[in-house]
Design a protein around this motif. Structure first.
Motif, PDB file in Angstrom:
ATOM      1  N   ALA A 138       0.834  -1.204   0.000  1.00 56.45           N
ATOM      2  CA  ALA A 138       0.000   0.000   0.000  1.00 56.45           C
ATOM      3  C   ALA A 138       0.870   1.256   0.000  1.00 56.45           C
ATOM      4  O   ALA A 138       0.536   2.259  -0.653  1.00 56.45           O
ATOM      5  N   SER A 139       1.986   1.216   0.722  1.00 53.97           N
ATOM      6  CA  SER A 139       2.924   2.348   0.720  1.00 53.97           C
ATOM      7  C   SER A 139       3.499   2.575  -0.673  1.00 53.97           C
ATOM      8  O   SER A 139       3.682   3.720  -1.107  1.00 53.97           O
ATOM      9  N   ALA A 140       3.765   1.475  -1.380  1.00 56.84           N
ATOM     10  CA  ALA A 140       4.264   1.591  -2.758  1.00 56.84           C
ATOM     11  C   ALA A 140       3.218   2.236  -3.648  1.00 56.84           C
ATOM     12  O   ALA A 140       3.541   3.090  -4.490  1.00 56.84           O
ATOM     13  N   PHE A 141       1.951   1.851  -3.469  1.00 58.48           N
ATOM     14  CA  PHE A 141       0.871   2.480  -4.240  1.00 58.48           C
ATOM     15  C   PHE A 141       0.806   3.974  -3.943  1.00 58.48           C
ATOM     16  O   PHE A 141       0.630   4.802  -4.851  1.00 58.48           O
ATOM     17  N   PHE A 142       0.923   4.334  -2.669  1.00 55.49           N
ATOM     18  CA  PHE A 142       0.876   5.745  -2.294  1.00 55.49           C
ATOM     19  C   PHE A 142       2.003   6.523  -2.970  1.00 55.49           C
ATOM     20  O   PHE A 142       1.798   7.644  -3.459  1.00 55.49           O
TER      21      PHE A 142
END
Length: 219
Positions: A100-104
């Motif tokens: 999810a951090s990568a998506f952000f």
């Protein structure tokens, strides 16, 4: 286990939403930036010189669709099962937070990359370098998240299909984007000297990165 699966689904959904919002808020200058810089490889020309390739649109549409399915699957698993949490569930939760951090970060990358267009067939070097660093970090995070997921893959093929596969495609595409981002930043330093020296783009790196990441997500 229920709370971990539901929390994983929620975190992943927030990351996907942030990435979508970031991509929609961009100025759409990506093509102009790529056009003014001499590239060693790019998916945009995979259909031949002078063509506009749909690869980027197809890949991001696939990534958002499959990862949305992944979030829904995790939520359904969370409601369906109420056993005690296991090491596998902890691994899935940690992996979901990292992915999810990568998506952000892709939403941050979109804004930075668009700011790199300076008009008049020029690009801002600082914005290209910052965007390259951001997408490289995102690729590293996605890779770490995929690796962290592995304890949940060996014992559950559903997790491998509905979670490992979408995350593997996302990771492979980020690795490809990181390579493109660094290549753009480097090429921009000398594009004024070689602007007319357009190299034939190649799709081999894109395909190789995707194959490796998808395989990692399933094995």
């Amino acid at each position: 286990m229920r709370s971990l699966f539901l929390t994983s689904a929620a975190i992943l959904a927030v990351g996907i939403a942030a990435s979508l919002v970031g991509s929609q808020n961009g100025s759409g200058r990506s093509k102009e930036i790529v056009d003014v810089i001499n590239l060693a490889f790019s998916p945009r020309g995979c259909l031949g010189a002078g063509t506009s390739s749909p690869v980027f649109w197809i890949m991001w549409s696939t990534i958002y669709t499959l990862n949305t399915v992944s979030a829904v699957y995790l939520a359904v698993r969370g409601f369906a099962e109420d056993d005690d949490a296991s090491a596998r569930d902890d691994a899935i939760f940690n992996a979901a937070a990292i992915v999810a951090s990568a998506f952000f970060l892709t939403s941050v990358w979109s804004s930075l990359f668009d700011k790199a267009y300076a008009g008049a067939r020029q690009a801002k070097g600082w914005a290209l370098w910052f965007s390259a660093v951001v997408i490289v970090v995102a690729a590293v995070l996605a890779t770490v998240g995929l690796a962290w997921l592995h304890p949940g893959l060996s014992s559950d093929r559903e997790i491998a299909i509905f979670v490992g596969l979408p995350w593997g495609i996302f990771t492979g595409w980020l690795i490809t984007a990181a390579g493109l981002g660094v290549n753009l930043a480097i090429a921009n330093e000398n594009h004024s000297e070689h602007r007319g020296d357009q190299k034939d783009p190649s799709l081999e790196i894109v395909v190789a990165a995707l194959i490796v990441a998808i395989a990692a997500g399933l094995l």
